[in-house]
Design a protein around this motif. Structure first.
Motif, PDB file in Angstrom:
ATOM      1  N   HIS A 125     109.823  61.662 107.524  1.00  0.00           N
ATOM      2  CA  HIS A 125     110.374  62.605 108.508  1.00  0.00           C
ATOM      3  C   HIS A 125     110.894  63.861 107.811  1.00  0.00           C
ATOM      4  O   HIS A 125     110.645  64.978 108.266  1.00  0.00           O
ATOM      5  CB  HIS A 125     111.493  61.926 109.299  1.00  0.00           C
ATOM      6  CG  HIS A 125     112.235  62.826 110.223  1.00  0.00           C
ATOM      7  ND1 HIS A 125     111.682  63.314 111.384  1.00  0.00           N
ATOM      8  CD2 HIS A 125     113.486  63.348 110.153  1.00  0.00           C
ATOM      9  CE1 HIS A 125     112.561  64.100 111.993  1.00  0.00           C
ATOM     10  NE2 HIS A 125     113.663  64.121 111.263  1.00  0.00           N
ATOM     11  N   LEU A 126     111.598  63.675 106.713  1.00  0.00           N
ATOM     12  CA  LEU A 126     112.107  64.823 105.966  1.00  0.00           C
ATOM     13  C   LEU A 126     110.972  65.691 105.433  1.00  0.00           C
ATOM     14  O   LEU A 126     111.031  66.916 105.523  1.00  0.00           O
ATOM     15  CB  LEU A 126     112.999  64.356 104.809  1.00  0.00           C
ATOM     16  CG  LEU A 126     114.328  63.707 105.188  1.00  0.00           C
ATOM     17  CD1 LEU A 126     115.046  63.214 103.942  1.00  0.00           C
ATOM     18  CD2 LEU A 126     115.199  64.635 105.985  1.00  0.00           C
ATOM     19  N   GLU A 127     109.929  65.055 104.918  1.00  0.00           N
ATOM     20  CA  GLU A 127     108.784  65.815 104.410  1.00  0.00           C
ATOM     21  C   GLU A 127     108.101  66.594 105.531  1.00  0.00           C
ATOM     22  O   GLU A 127     107.705  67.740 105.342  1.00  0.00           O
ATOM     23  CB  GLU A 127     107.769  64.895 103.743  1.00  0.00           C
ATOM     24  CG  GLU A 127     107.919  64.831 102.255  1.00  0.00           C
ATOM     25  CD  GLU A 127     106.748  64.175 101.584  1.00  0.00           C
ATOM     26  OE1 GLU A 127     106.290  64.745 100.583  1.00  0.00           O
ATOM     27  OE2 GLU A 127     106.305  63.116 102.048  1.00  0.00           O
ATOM     28  N   ALA A 128     107.983  65.973 106.681  1.00  0.00           N
ATOM     29  CA  ALA A 128     107.359  66.647 107.821  1.00  0.00           C
ATOM     30  C   ALA A 128     108.169  67.867 108.259  1.00  0.00           C
ATOM     31  O   ALA A 128     107.609  68.844 108.760  1.00  0.00           O
ATOM     32  CB  ALA A 128     107.194  65.676 108.985  1.00  0.00           C
ATOM     33  N   LYS A 129     109.476  67.823 108.054  1.00  0.00           N
ATOM     34  CA  LYS A 129     110.353  68.933 108.418  1.00  0.00           C
ATOM     35  C   LYS A 129     110.494  69.959 107.291  1.00  0.00           C
ATOM     36  O   LYS A 129     111.240  70.909 107.404  1.00  0.00           O
ATOM     37  CB  LYS A 129     111.751  68.417 108.799  1.00  0.00           C
ATOM     38  CG  LYS A 129     111.772  67.532 110.018  1.00  0.00           C
ATOM     39  CD  LYS A 129     111.455  68.326 111.269  1.00  0.00           C
ATOM     40  CE  LYS A 129     111.610  67.449 112.495  1.00  0.00           C
ATOM     41  NZ  LYS A 129     111.376  68.185 113.705  1.00  0.00           N
ATOM     42  N   GLY A 130     109.786  69.747 106.188  1.00  0.00           N
ATOM     43  CA  GLY A 130     109.803  70.711 105.097  1.00  0.00           C
ATOM     44  C   GLY A 130     110.840  70.464 104.024  1.00  0.00           C
ATOM     45  O   GLY A 130     111.065  71.303 103.162  1.00  0.00           O
ATOM     46  N   ILE A 131     111.499  69.311 104.061  1.00  0.00           N
ATOM     47  CA  ILE A 131     112.482  68.958 103.036  1.00  0.00           C
ATOM     48  C   ILE A 131     111.794  67.994 102.073  1.00  0.00           C
ATOM     49  O   ILE A 131     111.649  66.811 102.365  1.00  0.00           O
ATOM     50  CB  ILE A 131     113.743  68.329 103.664  1.00  0.00           C
ATOM     51  CG1 ILE A 131     114.358  69.278 104.681  1.00  0.00           C
ATOM     52  CG2 ILE A 131     114.749  67.956 102.584  1.00  0.00           C
ATOM     53  CD1 ILE A 131     115.480  68.688 105.494  1.00  0.00           C
ATOM     54  N   CYS A 132     111.343  68.521 100.959  1.00  0.00           N
ATOM     55  CA  CYS A 132     110.524  67.745 100.029  1.00  0.00           C
ATOM     56  C   CYS A 132     111.325  67.283  98.817  1.00  0.00           C
ATOM     57  O   CYS A 132     112.165  68.018  98.310  1.00  0.00           O
ATOM     58  CB  CYS A 132     109.329  68.572  99.576  1.00  0.00           C
ATOM     59  SG  CYS A 132     108.244  69.011 100.945  1.00  0.00           S
ATOM     60  N   GLN A 191     119.907  72.356 105.034  1.00  0.00           N
ATOM     61  CA  GLN A 191     118.592  72.008 105.554  1.00  0.00           C
ATOM     62  C   GLN A 191     118.671  70.818 106.501  1.00  0.00           C
ATOM     63  O   GLN A 191     118.019  70.805 107.545  1.00  0.00           O
ATOM     64  CB  GLN A 191     117.632  71.672 104.410  1.00  0.00           C
ATOM     65  CG  GLN A 191     117.217  72.856 103.585  1.00  0.00           C
ATOM     66  CD  GLN A 191     116.332  72.431 102.428  1.00  0.00           C
ATOM     67  OE1 GLN A 191     116.589  71.421 101.774  1.00  0.00           O
ATOM     68  NE2 GLN A 191     115.287  73.214 102.180  1.00  0.00           N
ATOM     69  N   LEU A 192     119.476  69.826 106.154  1.00  0.00           N
ATOM     70  CA  LEU A 192     119.636  68.648 107.014  1.00  0.00           C
ATOM     71  C   LEU A 192     120.320  69.025 108.324  1.00  0.00           C
ATOM     72  O   LEU A 192     119.953  68.543 109.394  1.00  0.00           O
ATOM     73  CB  LEU A 192     120.413  67.555 106.282  1.00  0.00           C
ATOM     74  CG  LEU A 192     119.698  66.933 105.082  1.00  0.00           C
ATOM     75  CD1 LEU A 192     120.637  66.007 104.328  1.00  0.00           C
ATOM     76  CD2 LEU A 192     118.450  66.199 105.513  1.00  0.00           C
ATOM     77  N   LYS A 224     120.176  71.899 109.732  1.00  0.00           N
ATOM     78  CA  LYS A 224     119.221  72.718 110.485  1.00  0.00           C
ATOM     79  C   LYS A 224     118.262  71.845 111.301  1.00  0.00           C
ATOM     80  O   LYS A 224     117.860  72.233 112.398  1.00  0.00           O
ATOM     81  CB  LYS A 224     118.430  73.594 109.512  1.00  0.00           C
ATOM     82  CG  LYS A 224     117.521  74.585 110.158  1.00  0.00           C
ATOM     83  CD  LYS A 224     116.859  75.467 109.103  1.00  0.00           C
ATOM     84  CE  LYS A 224     115.922  76.458 109.740  1.00  0.00           C
ATOM     85  NZ  LYS A 224     115.268  77.294 108.713  1.00  0.00           N
ATOM     86  N   ILE A 225     117.904  70.674 110.793  1.00  0.00           N
ATOM     87  CA  ILE A 225     117.006  69.797 111.551  1.00  0.00           C
ATOM     88  C   ILE A 225     117.772  68.813 112.438  1.00  0.00           C
ATOM     89  O   ILE A 225     117.178  67.933 113.049  1.00  0.00           O
ATOM     90  CB  ILE A 225     116.018  69.047 110.630  1.00  0.00           C
ATOM     91  CG1 ILE A 225     116.735  68.097 109.681  1.00  0.00           C
ATOM     92  CG2 ILE A 225     115.133  70.017 109.893  1.00  0.00           C
ATOM     93  CD1 ILE A 225     115.802  67.171 108.915  1.00  0.00           C
TER      94      ILE A 225
END
Length: 120
Positions: free
Chosen positions: A78-85, A105-106, A108-109
């Motif tokens: 889920h984090l990767e899908a939201k751009g948090i790699c 970042q967290l 923000k989502i």
């Protein structure tokens, strides 16, 4: 004995045992030689200061999944899908994230730390 054994570090960071070895080899964690008080054998222990220094710079997927009460595998995807790699690590090594800017970042989502964890 001062410091943590590798097994204790696994529990403290919520990562796999090979991950601890990888972090030691890459210099993310430091170890020192210590004597086990029971067996009197020398072992490599990880000082608590090294764990604290690691946690000041990085966050592990295991700790984040525990904090946000989500299963680690789907949460990481889920984090990767939201751009948090996560940082680039070999297969089989637990995912780690750089803390700089991670909270924003967290947020923000839409991920907020549950209230009962904030109070502790």
């Amino acid at each position: 004995m001062s410091g943590l054994t590798r097994s204790e570090a696994v529990l403290a960071l919520h990562v796999t045992y090979p991950s601890i070895n990888f972090f030691l080899n890459e210099g993310l964690l430091k170890s020192k030689r210590a004597m086990n008080p029971k067996s009197r054998q020398f072992i490599n222990s990880i000082p608590q200061g090294s764990i604290n220094q690691f946690l000041s710079k990085y966050d592990t997927l295991g700790l984040m999944s525990k904090r946000y009460r989500r299963a680690a595998g789907p949460f990481g995807c889920h984090l990767e899908a939201k751009g948090i790699c996560p940082l680039e690590v070999p297969k089989g090594i637990s995912w780690i994230y750089v803390k700089a800017g991670l909270a924003a970042q967290l947020h923000k989502i839409g991920l907020e730390i549950p209230q009962d964890i904030k109070r502790q």
